[in-house]
Design an enzyme around this catalytic site. Structure first.
Site, PDB file in Angstrom:
ATOM      1  N   LYS A  92      95.477  22.992  71.654  1.00 57.83           N
ATOM      2  CA  LYS A  92      94.829  22.680  70.374  1.00 57.83           C
ATOM      3  C   LYS A  92      95.451  21.505  69.617  1.00 57.83           C
ATOM      4  O   LYS A  92      94.762  20.788  68.910  1.00 57.83           O
ATOM      5  CB  LYS A  92      94.851  23.918  69.478  1.00 57.83           C
ATOM      6  CG  LYS A  92      93.867  24.989  69.928  1.00 57.83           C
ATOM      7  CD  LYS A  92      93.700  26.040  68.838  1.00 57.83           C
ATOM      8  CE  LYS A  92      92.563  26.994  69.144  1.00 57.83           C
ATOM      9  NZ  LYS A  92      92.933  27.989  70.167  1.00 57.83           N
ATOM     10  N   GLU A 114      89.231  25.756  59.760  1.00 55.16           N
ATOM     11  CA  GLU A 114      88.973  27.184  59.879  1.00 55.16           C
ATOM     12  C   GLU A 114      89.923  27.724  60.935  1.00 55.16           C
ATOM     13  O   GLU A 114      90.366  26.977  61.809  1.00 55.16           O
ATOM     14  CB  GLU A 114      87.518  27.420  60.325  1.00 55.16           C
ATOM     15  CG  GLU A 114      87.267  27.336  61.835  1.00 55.16           C
ATOM     16  CD  GLU A 114      87.505  25.951  62.459  1.00 55.16           C
ATOM     17  OE1 GLU A 114      87.498  24.960  61.709  1.00 55.16           O
ATOM     18  OE2 GLU A 114      87.710  25.878  63.690  1.00 55.16           O
ATOM     19  N   SER A 382      95.886  27.359  79.194  1.00 61.53           N
ATOM     20  CA  SER A 382      95.622  26.731  77.891  1.00 61.53           C
ATOM     21  C   SER A 382      96.720  26.947  76.862  1.00 61.53           C
ATOM     22  O   SER A 382      96.872  26.152  75.939  1.00 61.53           O
ATOM     23  CB  SER A 382      94.284  27.220  77.335  1.00 61.53           C
ATOM     24  OG  SER A 382      94.240  28.632  77.283  1.00 61.53           O
TER      25      SER A 382
HETATM   26  C1  LIG Z   1      92.077  28.853  70.809  1.00 64.54           C
HETATM   27  C2  LIG Z   1      92.473  29.076  72.203  1.00 64.54           C
HETATM   28  C3  LIG Z   1      91.523  29.203  73.230  1.00 64.54           C
HETATM   29  C4  LIG Z   1      90.050  29.213  72.992  1.00 64.54           C
HETATM   30  O1  LIG Z   1      89.498  28.072  72.446  1.00 64.54           O
HETATM   31  P1  LIG Z   1      88.653  27.019  73.286  1.00 64.54           P
HETATM   32  O2  LIG Z   1      88.064  26.149  72.252  1.00 64.54           O
HETATM   33  O3  LIG Z   1      87.621  27.787  74.063  1.00 64.54           O
HETATM   34  O4  LIG Z   1      89.591  26.330  74.176  1.00 64.54           O
HETATM   35  C5  LIG Z   1      91.978  29.335  74.533  1.00 64.54           C
HETATM   36  N1  LIG Z   1      93.293  29.391  74.820  1.00 64.54           N
HETATM   37  C6  LIG Z   1      94.235  29.298  73.854  1.00 64.54           C
HETATM   38  C7  LIG Z   1      95.670  29.372  74.237  1.00 64.54           C
HETATM   39  C8  LIG Z   1      93.867  29.149  72.523  1.00 64.54           C
HETATM   40  O5  LIG Z   1      94.813  29.063  71.570  1.00 64.54           O
END
Ligand SMILES: *Cc1c(COP(=O)(O)O)cnc(C)c1O
Length: 400
Positions: A92, A114, A382
């Site tokens: 992010k 948000e 992620s």
């Molecule tokens: C916020 C988040 C997501 C989900 O958000 P996407 O917009 O679908 O990427 C996925 N993995 C992590 C670690 C997050 O913090």
């Protein structure tokens, strides 16, 4: 396939996307679109972005061969794109930096965001501190109760967390409130949106900023795996980490793209967050047309997932389009499967993954044994799971 070049000038991905907002927001979105078009063609902007990603975020994030896990599964080789190693622990931050740099170029000294679980709120509060901007984060009152460590993090970083008491007091209500703030304060304020959804130009802009994930991967894979992957996998909440990974691969033949949604208690239970794979219809939410979890009257329904970051009833419009044209596939992994993969990743690789990412890991672990040992699966890890240890402990009946 023809060369993929979307969205069109009005922000459409086929029938999806677009701008479905009140007249009062149109001017703000137009200004944003024009400014973004300008910086998109300005190499000095991208140079600044790259420098920030390198020195502040720690990019490029490495790709790691999950050798022990792959051996145990006995099939395809699993590689992990380590977005968990970024500053603040997930993908992010790269999006938040891109938007904050744009805000600075536009002369906006106040940013708003948000947040659901608080991850995007923390990323925004972080960049606001970094660039000396005032920061307000809208967060549902329910979420504030459930996510107190992240609320405190935002406060430490100097942000004001604004509780949202409307609706179900969760993410979708926070998004509505943030848009309301933006309309009122548009001269001073930039709205840093946290996923590849919302009205044009957000889905495109967020995708562009996070495409660094797929771009790096394309460069790194020949070195670490000897070639490009057969399959690329990412979890899908709003869809930002997935589109960031997928986008640079869309025009690469022979690479299968798989988005993994939250199956919650199972698709049949209705308690899930899988608008693309769970048989939901199309509707308009937060300014764009896309697949959407709704009831027979078109009312947005409550979603469920063990991972707060996937707990969103909508999805970015580009994913809806990629699903329809068959360029990407979307599947669901339920809470139990995700948790099993979470523990396997901890034990076999020494990496505590985010519960969101564990959905993508679980799908890879399920499919790897059906593939040859010479095949390669690249999973976008992620984020890191430190934020999830209370949830995992709670499920095991342990209070930390
Ligand atoms: C916020 C988040 C997501 C989900 O958000 P996407 O917009 O679908 O990427 C996925 N993995 C992590 C670690 C997050 O913090």
């Amino acid at each position: 396939m023809e060369r993929y070049d979307l969205p069109d000038a009005k922000g459409h991905f086929g029938p999806y996307g677009g701008v479905y907002v009140a007249e009062t927001l149109m001017a703000a979105l137009d200004e944003l679109k024009n400014e973004y078009e300008r910086v998109k063609a300005d190499p000095t902007f991208w140079e600044e972005f790259r420098q920030e990603l390198k020195h502040y975020v720690g990019r490029p994030s490495p790709i790691y061969h999950a050798k022990r896990w792959s051996e145990q599964l006995g099939g395809a080789q699993i590689f992990l794109k380590r977005e968990d190693l970024n500053h603040t622990g997930a993908h992010k931050i790269s999006n938040a930096i891109g938007q904050a740099l744009l805000a600075r170029r536009m002369g906006k000294k106040r940013v708003i965001a948000e947040t659901g679980a608080g991850q995007h709120g923390v990323a925004t509060a972080t960049v606001a501190a970094r660039y000396g901007m005032e920061c307000f984060v809208y967060m549902g009152a329910e979420d504030i109760k459930r996510q107190s460590p992240n609320v405190f993090r935002m406060k430490l970083l100097g942000a004001t967390v604004v509780p949202v008491e409307s609706g179900s007091k969760t993410l979708k209500d926070a998004l509505n409130e943030a848009m309301r703030d933006w309309v009122t304060n548009v001269d001073s304020t930039f709205y840093i949106l946290g996923t590849a959804a919302g009205p044009h130009p957000y889905p495109m802009m967020v995708r562009d900023f996070l495409s660094v994930i797929g771009e790096e991967s394309k460069e790194q894979m020949p070195e670490v795996a000897g070639r490009q992957p057969d399959v690329v996998v990412a979890c899908v909440g709003g869809g930002s980490n997935a589109i960031g990974m997928f986008y640079p691969y869309i025009n690469v033949d022979g690479v299968r793209l798989v988005g993994v949604e939250a199956g919650g208690h199972g698709i049949d239970s209705g308690m899930h967050a899988a608008p693309l794979s769970g048989g939901a219809g199309v509707g308009v939410l937060h300014g764009a047309k896309s697949y959407l979890m709704q009831d027979a009257n078109g009312q947005v329904v409550e979603t469920h997932s063990v991972s707060a970051g996937l707990d969103y009833p909508g999805v970015g419009p580009e994913h809806s389009y990629l699903k329809d044209i068959g360029r990407a596939e979307y599947v669901a992994i339920d809470d139990k499967e995700a948790l099993a993969a979470f523990h396997d990743c901890c034990h076999l690789e020494g990496i505590i993954p985010a519960l969101e990412s564990s959905h993508a890991l679980a799908w890879a672990a399920k499919v790897a044994p059906t593939m040859g040992k010479d095949k390669v699966i690249l999973v976008n890890l992620s984020g890191r799971g430190d934020k999830d240890i209370n949830t995992v402990a709670g499920l095991a009946g342990i209070t930390l």
